[in-house]
Write a protein that holds these residues in place. Structure first.
Motif, PDB file in Angstrom:
ATOM      1  N   SER A   1       0.582  -0.564   0.032  1.00 18.45           N
ATOM      2  CA  SER A   1       0.083  -0.118   0.031  1.00 18.45           C
ATOM      3  C   SER A   1       0.947   0.966  -0.363  1.00 18.45           C
ATOM      4  O   SER A   1       0.476   2.438  -0.307  1.00 18.45           O
ATOM      5  CB  SER A   1      -0.562   0.110   1.350  1.00 18.45           C
ATOM      6  OG  SER A   1      -0.464   0.132   2.189  1.00 18.45           O
TER       7      SER A   1
ATOM      8  N   LYS B   1      -0.092   7.608  -4.247  1.00 17.59           N
ATOM      9  CA  LYS B   1      -0.594   6.362  -2.744  1.00 17.59           C
ATOM     10  C   LYS B   1      -1.008   7.337  -1.826  1.00 17.59           C
ATOM     11  O   LYS B   1      -0.990   8.506  -1.510  1.00 17.59           O
ATOM     12  CB  LYS B   1       0.874   5.637  -2.180  1.00 17.59           C
ATOM     13  CG  LYS B   1       1.909   6.264  -1.058  1.00 17.59           C
ATOM     14  CD  LYS B   1       2.720   5.883  -0.989  1.00 17.59           C
ATOM     15  CE  LYS B   1       3.790   7.056   0.355  1.00 17.59           C
ATOM     16  NZ  LYS B   1       4.682   7.683  -0.484  1.00 17.59           N
ATOM     17  N   ALA B   2      -1.540   6.423  -1.584  1.00 21.27           N
ATOM     18  CA  ALA B   2      -2.587   6.757  -0.107  1.00 21.27           C
ATOM     19  C   ALA B   2      -2.214   8.094   1.040  1.00 21.27           C
ATOM     20  O   ALA B   2      -1.029   7.652   1.534  1.00 21.27           O
ATOM     21  CB  ALA B   2      -2.952   5.648   0.420  1.00 21.27           C
TER      22      ALA B   2
ATOM     23  N   GLU C   1      -6.699   9.347  -1.030  1.00 23.25           N
ATOM     24  CA  GLU C   1      -7.239   8.475  -0.207  1.00 23.25           C
ATOM     25  C   GLU C   1      -6.664   6.975  -0.962  1.00 23.25           C
ATOM     26  O   GLU C   1      -7.123   7.215  -2.478  1.00 23.25           O
ATOM     27  CB  GLU C   1      -8.602   8.735   0.550  1.00 23.25           C
ATOM     28  CG  GLU C   1      -8.563   9.514   1.454  1.00 23.25           C
ATOM     29  CD  GLU C   1     -10.153  10.127   1.845  1.00 23.25           C
ATOM     30  OE1 GLU C   1     -10.855   8.652   1.396  1.00 23.25           O
ATOM     31  OE2 GLU C   1     -10.021  11.292   2.186  1.00 23.25           O
ATOM     32  N   LYS C   2      -6.814   6.076  -0.221  1.00 28.96           N
ATOM     33  CA  LYS C   2      -7.123   4.274  -0.788  1.00 28.96           C
ATOM     34  C   LYS C   2      -8.249   4.168  -2.131  1.00 28.96           C
ATOM     35  O   LYS C   2      -7.730   3.626  -2.870  1.00 28.96           O
ATOM     36  CB  LYS C   2      -7.308   3.558   0.289  1.00 28.96           C
ATOM     37  CG  LYS C   2      -7.047   2.369  -0.282  1.00 28.96           C
ATOM     38  CD  LYS C   2      -6.716   1.123   1.110  1.00 28.96           C
ATOM     39  CE  LYS C   2      -6.741  -0.156   0.490  1.00 28.96           C
ATOM     40  NZ  LYS C   2      -7.110  -1.017   1.570  1.00 28.96           N
ATOM     41  N   GLU C   3      -9.372   5.200  -1.060  1.00 26.78           N
ATOM     42  CA  GLU C   3     -10.748   4.550  -2.130  1.00 26.78           C
ATOM     43  C   GLU C   3     -10.008   5.481  -3.593  1.00 26.78           C
ATOM     44  O   GLU C   3     -11.013   4.867  -4.556  1.00 26.78           O
ATOM     45  CB  GLU C   3     -11.455   4.845  -1.745  1.00 26.78           C
ATOM     46  CG  GLU C   3     -11.931   4.564  -0.552  1.00 26.78           C
ATOM     47  CD  GLU C   3     -11.207   4.557   0.513  1.00 26.78           C
ATOM     48  OE1 GLU C   3     -10.805   5.591   0.946  1.00 26.78           O
ATOM     49  OE2 GLU C   3     -11.161   3.809   2.211  1.00 26.78           O
TER      50      GLU C   3
END
Length: 240
Positions: free
Chosen positions: A18, A62-63, A82-84
């Protein structure tokens, strides 16, 4: 014990994965057709890219990274990734147009104009091409000529008057187009895209609209267009 170790390893690999930058595909959305060349900078990696003509861009992120969007005609905006955001295709970014305030300019009355400078003769009316043809056909020599009498009898004067009216109407259409673009007419007055040109012609033929446009009264023009839009949209519905 093995299951716990496997679970911990998965967490470690997931966390590490991630943190690796991935390509974030996005698209800038703004109330302008000029969406190309907008700078998209990743303040974390110090990398920059530019948007395509349709506003789309791709940048490694990346997030947790912060993206900075800058442009001459648009307000600057920062967005924390954000990850989303990687789930959107593409990730939409809304930007607002800059509003440039013009300082008040006071113009004092002056007797200096084109006439006083000798650029044009006193009280010369500027004629359009159609008006010049009508003027020449009737009193171009300063006297009532035989041509003027013949033109009246033959109906050429009536034709020239129609040309003048059509020319003036065309000017009103062009001024309306400068006052209100197609996006505004579709959004504010609900005019279907395929009927924009027809609505401009319809509105330009209204004497009150023509006068308001000629007087450069945008507020009154907008009010009048609102009423005409209801009538025009009803005509479209009834014709279907």
């Amino acid at each position: 014990m093995k299951q716990k170790l496997l679970f911990l390893l998965l967490l470690v690999f997931s966390a590490a994965w991630s943190q690796n930058p991935k390509i974030l595909k996005g698209k800038v959305i703004a109330d302008t057709k000029d969406l190309g060349g907008i700078t998209v900078g990743n303040l974390t990696t110090h990398k920059e890219v530019f948007t395509a003509s349709d506003g789309q861009f791709s940048i490694y992120a990346k997030a947790g990274d912060t993206l900075l969007f800058t442009s001459v005609q648009l307000k600057t905006r920062k967005i924390v990734v954000e990850k989303e955001d990687f789930d959107y295709l593409p990730f939409p970014v809304r930007l607002e147009l800059k509003v440039t305030e013009i300082k008040e300019v006071v113009v004092e009355k002056s007797n200096i104009d084109a006439v006083s400078l000798g650029i044009i003769p006193y009280k010369v009316k500027p004629f359009t091409p159609a008006e010049r043809r009508y003027y020449t056909a009737n009193t171009g020599s300063g006297l009532v000529s035989v041509d003027a009498i013949i033109n009246t009898i033959s109906g050429r004067n009536a034709m020239l008057k129609k040309e003048i009216a059509a020319e003036r109407n065309k000017m009103i259409q062009e001024r309306l187009g400068n006052m209100f673009d197609a996006d505004y007419l579709m959004t504010e007055f609900k005019i279907p895209e395929d009927y924009i040109d027809g609505f401009v012609v319809f509105a330009s033929e209204n004497p009150k609209v023509a006068k308001a446009v000629k007087d450069k009264n945008k507020t009154l023009t907008t009010f009048l267009l609102g009423g005409l839009a209801e009538t025009y949209n009803k005509m479209i519905t009834d014709a279907k």
